[in-house]
Design a protein around this motif. Sequence first.
Motif, PDB file in Angstrom:
ATOM      1  N   UNK A 112       0.738  -1.376   0.037  1.00 37.81           N
ATOM      2  CA  UNK A 112       0.130   0.084  -0.111  1.00 37.81           C
ATOM      3  C   UNK A 112       0.963   1.090  -0.003  1.00 37.81           C
ATOM      4  N   UNK A 113       1.853   1.205   0.597  1.00 42.66           N
ATOM      5  CA  UNK A 113       2.929   2.374   0.742  1.00 42.66           C
ATOM      6  C   UNK A 113       3.710   2.600  -0.762  1.00 42.66           C
ATOM      7  N   UNK A 114       3.950   1.647  -1.429  1.00 41.85           N
ATOM      8  CA  UNK A 114       4.465   1.998  -2.548  1.00 41.85           C
ATOM      9  C   UNK A 114       3.620   2.480  -3.614  1.00 41.85           C
ATOM     10  N   UNK A 115       4.130   3.610  -4.229  1.00 40.57           N
ATOM     11  CA  UNK A 115       3.331   4.530  -5.013  1.00 40.57           C
ATOM     12  C   UNK A 115       3.530   3.751  -6.550  1.00 40.57           C
ATOM     13  N   UNK A 116       2.647   3.903  -7.403  1.00 46.12           N
ATOM     14  CA  UNK A 116       2.563   3.645  -8.830  1.00 46.12           C
ATOM     15  C   UNK A 116       3.852   4.111  -9.277  1.00 46.12           C
ATOM     16  N   UNK A 117       4.616   3.448  -9.958  1.00 50.39           N
ATOM     17  CA  UNK A 117       5.895   3.718 -10.659  1.00 50.39           C
ATOM     18  C   UNK A 117       7.157   4.199  -9.840  1.00 50.39           C
ATOM     19  N   UNK A 118       7.073   3.742  -8.815  1.00 50.29           N
ATOM     20  CA  UNK A 118       8.034   4.345  -7.585  1.00 50.29           C
ATOM     21  C   UNK A 118       9.193   3.236  -7.911  1.00 50.29           C
ATOM     22  N   UNK A 119       8.811   1.992  -8.037  1.00 50.58           N
ATOM     23  CA  UNK A 119       9.852   0.838  -8.133  1.00 50.58           C
ATOM     24  C   UNK A 119      10.387   0.845  -9.502  1.00 50.58           C
ATOM     25  N   UNK A 120      11.900   1.137  -9.363  1.00 52.99           N
ATOM     26  CA  UNK A 120      12.653   1.301 -10.858  1.00 52.99           C
ATOM     27  C   UNK A 120      12.493  -0.031 -11.789  1.00 52.99           C
ATOM     28  N   UNK A 168      10.123  -2.320 -11.727  1.00 54.32           N
ATOM     29  CA  UNK A 168       9.065  -2.659 -12.049  1.00 54.32           C
ATOM     30  C   UNK A 168       7.951  -1.550 -11.947  1.00 54.32           C
ATOM     31  N   UNK A 169       7.769  -0.390 -13.165  1.00 51.53           N
ATOM     32  CA  UNK A 169       7.139   0.861 -12.999  1.00 51.53           C
ATOM     33  C   UNK A 169       5.843   0.668 -12.890  1.00 51.53           C
ATOM     34  N   UNK A 170       5.170  -0.652 -13.321  1.00 52.20           N
ATOM     35  CA  UNK A 170       3.881  -0.692 -13.370  1.00 52.20           C
ATOM     36  C   UNK A 170       3.229  -1.280 -12.033  1.00 52.20           C
ATOM     37  N   UNK A 171       4.096  -1.624 -11.128  1.00 54.77           N
ATOM     38  CA  UNK A 171       3.886  -2.004  -9.756  1.00 54.77           C
ATOM     39  C   UNK A 171       3.492  -0.846  -8.921  1.00 54.77           C
ATOM     40  N   UNK A 172       2.674  -0.965  -7.769  1.00 60.34           N
ATOM     41  CA  UNK A 172       2.419   0.258  -7.001  1.00 60.34           C
ATOM     42  C   UNK A 172       0.816   0.627  -6.710  1.00 60.34           C
TER      43      UNK A 172
END
Length: 115
Positions: free
Chosen positions: A34-42, A44-48
Motif C-alpha cells: 500500500x505504501x509503494x506508489x505507482x511507478x516508484x519501483x525502478x 517494475x514501474x507498473x507496480x504500486x
Amino acid sequence: MTVRRLDDNGDIVTRGQQFITGQSEVAQTVLTRLRLFLGEYFRDITDGTPWYEQILGKFTSLSTAEAALRARIANTPGVIRLTSFSADFNIDNRKYSVTAGILTEFGLEEVTLNG
C-alpha cells in the motif's frame, strides 16, 4: 516466504528478530504494498498503489478509489480474501486512513494504514 521485519517507522530492523514469517509477514507485506506508489519501483514501474492517479488526486468517485485499494490488498501474496474494509479520506486536512481485515493462509489479521 520470509521477509525482513520493519520497525514502526518503516526502517529495516537490524537487531534481535530481523525476519518474520506467517501472519505477521503477510500483514507487513500488505502495508508495504500500500505504501509503494505507482511507478516508484525502478525494476517494475507498473507496480504500486495508484495514490496520485486514482485515490488522492481529483478522482471521479470514491468507489473507484476504494476498488483500487481493495484490489491492491487482495492481490497480495498470502491473502486469501478481505473480510472487512474501510477507508476514510479527509479532503480538508489531506489525511487518509485504510483499515482492512484479511484472511491469510495463517489466520485472520487486521492492517491499518494512516497517512
